[in-house]
Design an enzyme around this catalytic site. Structure first.
Site, PDB file in Angstrom:
ATOM      1  N   GLY A  85      85.513  -6.778 -65.593  1.00  0.00           N
ATOM      2  CA  GLY A  85      86.369  -7.637 -66.407  1.00  0.00           C
ATOM      3  C   GLY A  85      85.718  -7.971 -67.732  1.00  0.00           C
ATOM      4  O   GLY A  85      84.522  -7.726 -67.931  1.00  0.00           O
TER       5      GLY A  85
ATOM      6  N   LYS B 172      97.292  -6.553 -71.613  1.00  0.00           N
ATOM      7  CA  LYS B 172      98.156  -6.296 -72.765  1.00  0.00           C
ATOM      8  C   LYS B 172      99.272  -7.336 -72.867  1.00  0.00           C
ATOM      9  O   LYS B 172      99.600  -7.811 -73.961  1.00  0.00           O
ATOM     10  CB  LYS B 172      98.746  -4.885 -72.662  1.00  0.00           C
ATOM     11  CG  LYS B 172      97.706  -3.775 -72.793  1.00  0.00           C
ATOM     12  CD  LYS B 172      98.313  -2.401 -72.587  1.00  0.00           C
ATOM     13  CE  LYS B 172      97.265  -1.313 -72.711  1.00  0.00           C
ATOM     14  NZ  LYS B 172      97.815   0.037 -72.494  1.00  0.00           N
TER      15      LYS B 172
ATOM     16  N   SER C 234      97.869   5.214 -74.706  1.00  0.00           N
ATOM     17  CA  SER C 234      98.950   4.236 -74.546  1.00  0.00           C
ATOM     18  C   SER C 234      99.646   3.884 -75.858  1.00  0.00           C
ATOM     19  O   SER C 234     100.648   3.170 -75.842  1.00  0.00           O
ATOM     20  CB  SER C 234      98.413   2.958 -73.899  1.00  0.00           C
ATOM     21  OG  SER C 234      97.445   2.358 -74.720  1.00  0.00           O
TER      22      SER C 234
END
Length: 780
Positions: free
Chosen positions: A354, A720, A677
């Site tokens: 993370g 996101k 992406s």
């Protein structure tokens, strides 16, 4: 007649100066110098000029390369070989070089004699005596038995300059110093220079003598101590007392008898102890073996802490220490349940992945507290040497066990929670690959017999609960990643940060600054203002730093007696923290044609990424800037190819592709970017550019594009989506295959945001450029 200009053959000296009244042996090798000596020998007086050259690297020096003052000399003796001459020359007087004139084979110099100075006085006499005393002192340091001939020679040299020149020939003076003596205009100047040189030389000789004397005395001291120890041992034996060395050995043997060791470890320890008893205390191996035995006896071979298997209590501890993180907490509770039903179960190997500041390291401490185990942490970020993990072999001086064994020694138990921080930042060089060493350490099938290079004994690591942390899993070697159970810790939403700040960060910082909850109160609006205006992160570090800064400023006011109870409001943040560092991008609310908003995953969470495109009249091809990686560049090219092939359907004139180039830029230019992406974002930006129709400013998108117009799934959707929400964007276009990932997003975030699933690029265009929706044949 003294100033009459004369001429003689001359040859230059390299790194040497000839003083008047002194003999000097020379080896002459340069052809021009040999010819000059032969010319001098053929003359009646056999005189020659010797002048030092400034740079010894020059083989054929010009007049500027020579010193101005040299020496006239007489050749006393010579011998000749095939290629060079050996000559003895006697200095006669100083000369001033006026001009060089070249003969066929050698150089002739025009010169003027420079008589020696004859100044006198009390200072000259005092320096003369001081130089003689320093010379005698220097000789006493360099010779064990003073030479009577040398002492007699010095005593008989009454002329001050002759003494200076004689001493200079005895010292190893460099060329500039020797030349300065030769050029000295007065006796006083020459004596001062020589006194300075001699004083330094005597200091060096005194220091050298002192070092030699100390080394000798140290050796004699060690011999004396050895004899005294032998005598003391004999006295202790007569008195029936044990010597300290024997007492230490008896203590080691007693500790070995009491230690709970595996059988093979005990045999090795007893063998080493017998070796230690046979070695004298002064032996280098004595200390090595003793240190080894100390480590063996201090390691927790069979010492374990008892696990606290109260699941309800463990859940309470985890909830008290950390907000949310349901998946990680659930995994720990599952392991406790397994241990409760099967105490022999192997410990899991977890990897927390993370962004910084989400609580990975502190979570390891909470896990240890929840299950009642010792906690040890070691950072492996930047580690290059695998011996740091496996240990060094005992053959090396200063060898030690690896960090894993040392951590177990500190823990005092064979089943601690051992955290390996920053495992994604392991290095690798000629000293080995630490990641390869971790393969054995973190493999449950191998680590039950882990052999440290220093101990060379099997140690059971299977009961250790290993927890690793990383900011990104991409840089972790695949074989190492396969051995770990990856648990992803995503960033926090603003509401979660508010709750964490209220429950954990504010009380902790108030305690750190010595304030009480009754003295300071943070309004929720103030905390929210700090989150939105002064931080832009997935974790909590900057938030805690800002809260700490506010608490310190309030502590200053309280200490000065300016306030007893203060409330921090949103309006006070400007005074306490300065101007806001982050602002919502108001100018992007209404996008120009050729601009679209995308979403990117980063190690610090997520971010909004704007793609800008512009037409280049009379240009050719596609230009991409903004430090784009290869995958991102390929996505942009695939997007342009799809739009070109479907230009008629989109109402775009194909001449624009032929007559104009396109420049695509992705701010910020200093930040490297890569990944697939951004494919649909690039496609929307290009469609907006070619049609002149702007995209919606309240919509961000993410998804990979193919040449056939399919929109493929991506990763990092939670990060996101939270990034879009932080930027004030409430509408997100995402691949339909990613709908399953929406469950990872907090429910209150899903409730206030609109997610538009798409399968094809036509749906993306219709969702982001409303004016083109009628032209698109949308799928059902």
């Amino acid at each position: 007649m003294e100033d009459e200009v004369k001429q003689l053959p001359m040859f230059p000296l390299k790194n040497l100066v000839l003083f008047p009244h002194l003999l000097l042996p020379l080896t002459v090798g340069r052809p021009a110098s040999v010819a000059a000596v032969e010319a001098a020998l053929s003359s009646e007086t056999q005189e020659i000029l010797l002048v030092a050259q400034r740079d010894s690297a020059i083989d054929a020096p010009a007049q500027d390369d020579l010193y101005t003052i040299g020496t006239r000399a007489i050749i006393r003796r010579f011998s000749k070989s095939d290629e060079q001459l050996e000559v003895f020359v006697l200095g006669v007087e100083r000369i001033v070089l006026i001009k060089l004139e070249s003969e066929e084979e050698y150089t002739v110099a025009r010169y003027r004699p420079l008589p020696l100075p004859e100044d006198a006085g009390a200072e000259v006499e005092a320096l003369h005596r001081a130089v003689r005393e320093l010379t005698s002192k220097a000789i006493s340091f360099t010779q064990t038995q003073p030479s009577m001939d040398l002492e007699r020679l010095l005593a008989g040299t009454e002329e001050p300059l002759r003494l200076v020149y004689l001493v200079a020939s005895m010292l190893s003076l460099d060329l500039p110093k020797a030349q300065a003596l030769l050029e000295a205009p007065t006796r006083l100047d020459a004596l001062r220079l020589m006194h300075t040189y001699l004083s330094y030389e005597v200091q060096v000789l005194e220091l050298r003598a002192k070092i030699t004397s100390e080394a000798r005395s140290e050796m004699s001291k060690e011999q004396r101590e050895y004899l005294l120890r032998q005598q003391m041992r004999a006295i202790q034996q007569e008195l029936g007392e044990k010597n300290p060395e024997q007492a230490d050995l008896d203590l080691l043997r007693e500790r070995l008898a009491k230690a709970d060791l595996p059988e093979d470890v005990r045999k090795e320890a007893e063998r080493e102890l017998k070796r230690l008893e046979r070695l004298p205390a002064a032996s280098p191996d004595h200390h090595v073996i003793r240190t080894y035995l100390e480590y063996v006896l201090e390691l927790p071979w069979r010492s374990h802490t008892e696990d606290t298997l109260d699941i309800a209590n463990a859940r309470k501890i985890l909830d008290d220490d950390h907000y949310n993180l349901k998946e990680v907490k659930q995994r720990i509770l599952e392991h406790l349940a397994v241990l409760k039903l099967n105490p022999a179960a192997k410990a899991p190997i977890l990897c927390f992945v993370g962004p910084p500041g989400v609580g990975k390291t502190s979570l390891g401490q909470s896990i240890a507290r929840a299950i009642g185990r010792k906690f040890e942490r070691m950072s492996v970020g930047g580690l290059h040497d695998e011996a740091e993990l496996r240990g060094h072999r005992r053959t090396y001086i200063g060898a030690l066990p690896g960090r894993v064994i040392q951590a177990l020694r500190r823990a005092g138990a064979a089943n601690p929670v051992l955290m390996l921080d920053e495992v994604d930042k392991l290095g690798r060089d000629y000293r080995g690959d630490p990641a390869a060493a971790l393969l054995e350490i973190l493999d449950p099938e191998q680590n039950n017999k882990f052999r440290d290079n220093y101990l060379d004994l099997p140690f059971d690591l299977s009961k250790v609960m290993f927890i690793t942390t990383a900011n990104a899993a991409d840089t972790i070697p695949r074989p190492l990643l396969d051995r770990m159970e990856v648990l992803r810790l995503s960033g926090y939403s603003e509401e979660e940060k508010l709750e964490i700040a209220r429950k954990y960060l504010v009380p902790r910082q108030l305690k750190e600054t010595g304030l009480s909850a009754g003295q300071v109160k943070f309004e929720d609006a103030a905390i929210t203002g700090i989150i939105s205006g002064y931080t832009r992160e997935a974790g909590l570090r900057r938030l805690e730093q800002n809260i700490s800064s506010v608490a310190r400023k309030i502590a200053l006011k309280v200490a000065e007696g300016d306030g007893l109870a203060l409330t921090v409001r949103k309006e006070d943040l400007g005074e306490l923290l300065g101007a806001e560092m982050f602002h919502a991008e108001q100018l992007r609310r209404h996008l120009q044609s050729g601009v679209s908003a995308g979403l990117a995953w980063t190690e610090t969470g997520g971010d909004v990424l704007y793609i800008e495109a512009t037409l280049l009249p009379d240009g050719k091809g596609l230009t991409l800037t903004g430090q784009l990686g290869e995958v991102m560049q390929e996505s942009a090219r695939a997007a342009q190819s799809y739009i070109w092939s479907h230009a008629a359907r989109l109402g775009i004139q194909t001449e624009k592709f032929k007559d104009c180039g396109v420049h695509v830029h992705v701010p910020a230019g200093a930040v490297p970017k890569d990944g697939p992406s951004a494919g649909i974002t690039a496609a929307v930006a290009l469609v907006s550019l070619y049609t002149g129709l702007p995209a919606r400013g309240d919509t961000a998108m993410t998804g990979e594009i193919t040449l056939t117009g399919l929109v493929l799934p991506i990763g990092g959707l939670k990060e996101k989506a939270l990034a879009a929400r932080r930027a004030g964007i409430r509408r997100v276009v995402l691949p339909k295959a990613n709908l399953k990932d929406l469950r990872d997003i907090p429910e209150h975030v899903r409730a206030e945001m609109e997610f538009v699933p798409v399968e094809r690029i036509e749906q993306v265009i219709a969702a982001t450029i409303p004016q083109l929706a009628e032209r698109m044949a949308l799928a059902a």
